[in-house]
Design an enzyme around this catalytic site. Sequence first.
Site, PDB file in Angstrom:
ATOM      1  N   LYS A   1     173.300 -10.803  92.695  1.00  0.00           N
ATOM      2  CA  LYS A   1     173.183  -9.572  93.503  1.00  0.00           C
ATOM      3  C   LYS A   1     174.094  -8.441  93.014  1.00  0.00           C
ATOM      4  O   LYS A   1     173.700  -7.278  93.034  1.00  0.00           O
ATOM      5  CB  LYS A   1     173.498  -9.870  94.968  1.00  0.00           C
ATOM      6  CG  LYS A   1     172.479 -10.770  95.651  1.00  0.00           C
ATOM      7  CD  LYS A   1     172.871 -10.969  97.104  1.00  0.00           C
ATOM      8  CE  LYS A   1     171.944 -11.909  97.825  1.00  0.00           C
ATOM      9  NZ  LYS A   1     172.255 -11.961  99.269  1.00  0.00           N
TER      10      LYS A   1
ATOM     11  N   ASP B   1     169.804  -6.573 103.903  1.00  0.00           N
ATOM     12  CA  ASP B   1     170.435  -7.411 104.934  1.00  0.00           C
ATOM     13  C   ASP B   1     170.845  -6.581 106.146  1.00  0.00           C
ATOM     14  O   ASP B   1     170.780  -7.060 107.286  1.00  0.00           O
ATOM     15  CB  ASP B   1     171.670  -8.125 104.377  1.00  0.00           C
ATOM     16  CG  ASP B   1     171.298  -9.316 103.511  1.00  0.00           C
ATOM     17  OD1 ASP B   1     170.152  -9.787 103.611  1.00  0.00           O
ATOM     18  OD2 ASP B   1     172.158  -9.771 102.740  1.00  0.00           O
TER      19      ASP B   1
END
Length: 277
Positions: free
Chosen positions: A65, A101
């Site tokens: 990520k 998220d």
Amino acid sequence: MKRACVIGWPIEHSRSPLIHGHWLKCYGIDGSYTKVAVHPDEAEAFLHGLAENDFAGCNVTVPLKELAFAVADHREPEAVAVGAANTVWLEGGKIHATNTDTYGFMKHLEAQAPGWNQTGKPVAILGAGGAARAICYGFQQAGVDDIVVLNRTYERSQKLAADLPAGSVRAADWDERINCAEWASVIVNTTTLGMTGEGELGLDFSAASKDCVVADIVYVPLQTALLRQAEAHGLRTVDGLGMLLHQAVPGFERWFGVRPQVTPELRRLVLVDLGAV
Ligand code: ATR
């Protein structure tokens, strides 16, 4: 045919193909969504080769990520806040990256516990990793002006508070978590405590405020000890699966052009896969 995928190392555990595959079928889209195991040493080349390999974009999971964030030509503010990206797409030949998220958590919280922000009390975030950053940013964006980060390693919560836009996030001692249900409007567990095989958080709900909402981002097991304990004290709870489902929405829309719905049918499908029903 439009193509997307999820990359990570390892990638076997990912539930993303199940979620996106369900939506492709539901909306009758001529597309595919696959898992690709990409070694960290190969990830930059993979992302630069997306167009060549006919991918509209991809999801990115651990440990890639931060690298996806660094490689991107354009970074959305949500990704900047976390310093990591989980969703990548191509636009005008450039690599765009975001972190969904924040959206996933806030959307699910709003759905499961409407009015969570009515009390004006502080929000308590347990943990200081990437998920904690994404969620702190979400509460900041929602206008919460007192976000308290409680982490076993104090320096890490201090760093989180210093990195996010100034003012509303502060670090507190890990021991202060024990009674946080007395002073917090929402408690969010972002630590690994509560996962199958891990320890417990050790919160005390005996003097909990009745309007405290308790959320866990752990979803294996779905009913963590924390959520069970909160429910036993009559508190509203928010499980971790909704965040996983909602965070997938923006990527699907970018790659396939349809904004998909998180339905009870999708939730059930993933629960069956988790062996939770
Ligand atoms: P992510 O980036 O996926 O959110 P992470 O960076 O691995 O996750 O962070 C895991 C979190 O769980 C951290 O806040 C970690 O605390 P430390 O920063 O002190 O390591 C927390 N955590 C893991 N095991 C823990 C334990 N046994 N007790 C308390 N906190 C724990």
